[in-house]
Motif scaffolding. Structure first.
Motif, short mmCIF file in Angstrom:
data_model
loop_
_atom_site.label_atom_id
_atom_site.label_comp_id
_atom_site.label_asym_id
_atom_site.label_seq_id
_atom_site.Cartn_x
_atom_site.Cartn_y
_atom_site.Cartn_z
N GLU A 257 0.86 -1.19 0.00
CA GLU A 257 0.00 0.00 0.00
C GLU A 257 0.89 1.24 0.00
O GLU A 257 1.77 1.38 0.84
N THR A 258 0.68 2.12 -0.96
CA THR A 258 1.51 3.31 -1.04
C THR A 258 1.11 4.30 0.05
O THR A 258 0.01 4.26 0.60
N GLN A 259 2.03 5.23 0.36
CA GLN A 259 1.75 6.23 1.38
C GLN A 259 0.56 7.09 0.98
O GLN A 259 -0.25 7.47 1.83
N GLU B 152 -11.34 8.51 6.68
CA GLU B 152 -11.85 8.15 8.01
C GLU B 152 -12.07 9.40 8.87
O GLU B 152 -13.06 9.49 9.61
N ALA B 153 -11.16 10.35 8.76
CA ALA B 153 -11.30 11.60 9.52
C ALA B 153 -12.53 12.38 9.06
O ALA B 153 -13.24 12.99 9.88
N ILE B 154 -12.81 12.37 7.76
CA ILE B 154 -13.99 13.05 7.23
C ILE B 154 -15.26 12.41 7.79
O ILE B 154 -16.20 13.11 8.20
N LYS B 155 -15.29 11.09 7.84
CA LYS B 155 -16.46 10.38 8.39
C LYS B 155 -16.67 10.75 9.85
O LYS B 155 -17.79 11.00 10.29
N ARG B 156 -15.58 10.75 10.65
CA ARG B 156 -15.70 11.08 12.07
C ARG B 156 -16.21 12.51 12.26
O ARG B 156 -17.06 12.77 13.11
N THR B 157 -15.66 13.44 11.47
CA THR B 157 -16.07 14.84 11.61
C THR B 157 -17.52 15.03 11.19
O THR B 157 -18.26 15.79 11.83
N ARG B 158 -17.94 14.34 10.14
CA ARG B 158 -19.34 14.42 9.71
C ARG B 158 -20.27 13.93 10.82
O ARG B 158 -21.32 14.52 11.09
N ARG C 126 -4.84 8.85 2.01
CA ARG C 126 -6.19 9.06 1.50
C ARG C 126 -7.22 8.34 2.37
O ARG C 126 -8.29 8.87 2.67
N ARG C 127 -6.86 7.12 2.79
CA ARG C 127 -7.77 6.34 3.63
C ARG C 127 -7.92 7.00 5.01
O ARG C 127 -9.01 7.08 5.57
#
Length: 393
Positions: free
Chosen positions: A164-166, A176-182, A171-172
């Motif tokens: 898996e590239t950096q 995940e941070a976007i989902k938590r903030t939403r 991006r992943r």
């Protein structure tokens, strides 16, 4: 291509920025880059020079083309700029290519607005909204912008799957941070809805101030309710919605009045979406006071931007009164002979009130107009209530 004849003297400690605007033939092009300059100053930059050029269409790679990019670089070096700021939105590829070409940070209007919002947000909700918009913007900038993100990660002792590239990992993680903030914003939105339902049960008439940034909404809010909400002669001085109860003597009743975040040309859609919870104050209001800087030379364009956002958030059907503020900043020969008249906005005739929030002039007329709308609203509610109780099937 043109630029200002005299550069500003740099202020030690502030990032020195060169402003660049590209005229693509659009009617709202700000040739003097005045608004971008105000935004840059609000974000803490020192503007050392301004430069404008024309193109029929953006260059896919460098936005301005190689020759113009070299001119920008030469001027940046000559004026001691450490960063270049474009008035238009750059694609991730254009931004990356320009940074490699110039060897210095190159950013656009969108990032600048996000920086200002991040600096000014005070409430828990405001900070969450800014964080969501910032994460959404960052997620589009991950596409091969930084070479270190292209290194492969994985295997024993590394998070992520083998190979898996950096960039995929980042991006992943951002996803995940976007989902938590939403999720956290949804909780705040539910809390706000509960507060609104409580106000609705009391039958409080709700007034919301909207308008282009720096039109004087917070100053008007303070003058009306004698509050101490932060107000300053700068763009986006207020980001968090402030709501106060105000006794309206003309109606012999209390009303709820809210000061909301200002709008601006090319407001990033991510911010409109992120601030939807705050902007609901406008959607659910009984009356909008559309505050306009009457001294601006871009009144039609600024009003059109506000109307566009109101359409976008579904507040365009809310009754509206246009408030032409900063009467004190208008030359005496251009001042109106009456305080209260009408104005056509998008084919609709709206009431207009002229005021000076700074000098507390015209506020009695504005309060009288608000009381009239409150009375009309009560009559409409009474008619609907009477109709619903007298109808039989």
């Amino acid at each position: 291509m043109s630029h200002s004849p005299q550069a500003l003297i740099p202020d030690a400690g502030s990032p020195n920025v060169l402003l660049v605007g590209v005229d693509l033939g659009l009617p709202d092009f700000d040739g003097e880059l005045n608004e971008l300059g105000l935004l840059a100053q609000s974000a803490g930059y020192q503007v050392v020079d301004r430069l404008a050029c024309k193109r029929k269409a953006p260059d896919p790679a460098l936005f301005v083309g190689t020759g113009k990019a070299q001119e920008i670089l030469d001027l940046a070096h000559a004026q001691g700029a450490t960063e270049v700021l474009f008035d238009q939105a750059l694609s991730p590829a254009q931004q990356r290519n320009l940074e490699r070409f110039m060897g210095m940070p190159v950013n656009d209007r969108t990032l600048l607005i996000l920086e200002i919002f991040a600096q000014r947000a005070r409430s828990h909700e405001g900070k969450l909204q800014v964080e969501l918009a910032r994460l959404q913007y960052l997620s589009t900038r991950l596409v091969r912008r930084w070479s270190h993100l292209e290194r492969q990660r994985g295997g024993v002792g590394h998070r992520g799957g083998p190979g898996e590239t950096q960039i995929e990992l980042d991006r992943r993680m951002i996803g995940e941070a976007i989902k938590r903030t939403r999720t956290r914003l949804e909780q705040v939105k539910r809390q706000r809805q509960t507060q609104r339902r409580r106000r609705e049960r009391t039958g409080t008439f709700k007034v919301s101030l909207v308008g282009y940034t720096n039109a004087g909404k917070s100053s008007l809010f303070n003058a009306l309710v004698k509050a101490k909400a932060y107000a300053a002669d700068q763009l986006f001085a207020t980001l968090d919605t402030t709501t106060r109860q105000m006794y309206l003597a003309e109606a012999q009743a209390s009303i709820s009045i809210s000061d909301t975040v200002g709008f601006i040309r090319d407001l990033p859609h991510g911010l409109v979406e992120a601030f939807s919870a705050t902007l609901l104050e406008s959607v659910e209001a009984d009356l909008l006071l559309h505050v306009v800087d009457a001294s601006s030379n871009r009144v039609p364009e600024q009003m059109a931007e506000v109307q566009s956002v109101l359409h976008e958030i579904g507040a365009d059907t809310v009754p509206q009164v246009v408030v032409f503020n900063k009467l004190d900043a208008i030359e005496p020969s251009r001042r109106p002979s009456v305080w209260h008249d009408t104005l056509e906005v998008e084919g609709e005739i709206l009431e207009r009130v002229w005021v000076s929030a700074l000098q507390s002039k015209g506020l009695d007329v504005l309060r009288h107009v608000i009381a009239q709308h409150m009375s009309q609203s009560d009559e409409n509610h009474s008619s609907i209530s009477s109709l619903s109780t007298s109808t039989h099937f």
